[in-house]
Scaffold this motif. Structure first.
Motif: not given
Length: 222
Positions: A131-139
């Motif tokens: 989930a953090m990897l996906r959020a990081d990609g969005q950021i």
């Protein structure tokens, strides 16, 4: 005939000026010590991506200590850029102005940006590293993050360096003072924010503190 009686120099003001001087002189060394301590307790030193997220989530107490130490370390590193402006009145005044401008950008940005570690740890604990990897990609896809971060990253380095250059131009420090400031941050970054690169940074910043002490010991500048 009215007699004018000279007022004694305020001891309160004198003490305040001594504190101001020592705040300037000690800030580089304090910055180095805090950043070294932050590097020493970092549970994810050298890690990135998923590995970093998982280590921060697993060692949340160390992560919180690391992040707080780094926050204050960056703050003390950048503050000298603002202090030196009052020391340079003639030659080097424009360099001192640049130091304040860059230092301001660095101080309002980079020390606060380390708070992302708390978010990283919290999201990973609650939803996993994926989930953090996906959020990081969005950021990373947001243009505003670069506009926010890049001036601060440049400012935190350039501010203290321009400040030391201004002092050199004013004849208050030698050439090795700005060199020590620049090399200290380069050593930390190329050393991977390890404890030994932090220790090297502290030694280099201690030489800058010595230069600041020599530059201000006459009391003419405070």
């Amino acid at each position: 005939m009215t007699q004018t009686i000279a007022e004694p120099v305020s001891t309160v003001a004198s003490t305040a000026l001594k504190w101001r001087r020592w705040a300037l002189v000690s800030s580089p060394v304090v910055a180095g010590l805090l950043i070294t301590a932050a590097s020493a307790v970092d549970p994810a030193v050298g890690a990135d991506g998923r590995e970093l997220y998982e280590k921060y989530a697993a060692e949340t107490n160390l992560q919180q200590l690391h992040t707080n130490l780094l926050h204050w370390g960056f703050g003390f590193f950048g503050i000298s850029a603002l202090f030196v402006n009052g020391l340079v009145r003639g030659r080097g005044a424009w360099l001192a102005n640049l130091a304040v401008a860059f230092g301001f950008a660095g101080l309002i940005t980079l020390p606060g940006m380390v708070s992302v570690d708390f978010i990283t740890s919290g999201v990973t604990q609650a939803n996993g590293a994926e989930a953090m990897l996906r959020a990081d990609g969005q950021i990373d896809a947001m243009w505003g993050i670069a506009v926010f971060a890049i001036p601060g990253a440049i400012g935190l380095i350039a501010g203290p360096v321009f400040g030391a250059l201004a002092l050199m131009r004013a004849g208050l420090v030698r050439w090795w003072a700005p060199a020590a400031v620049l090399v200290s941050f380069l050593a930390l970054n190329f050393g991977g924010f390890t404890w030994w690169s932090g220790a090297l940074m502290t030694v280099l910043l201690a030489t800058y503190s010595l230069a600041l002490w020599n530059a201000t010991r006459t009391g003419d500048h405070f």
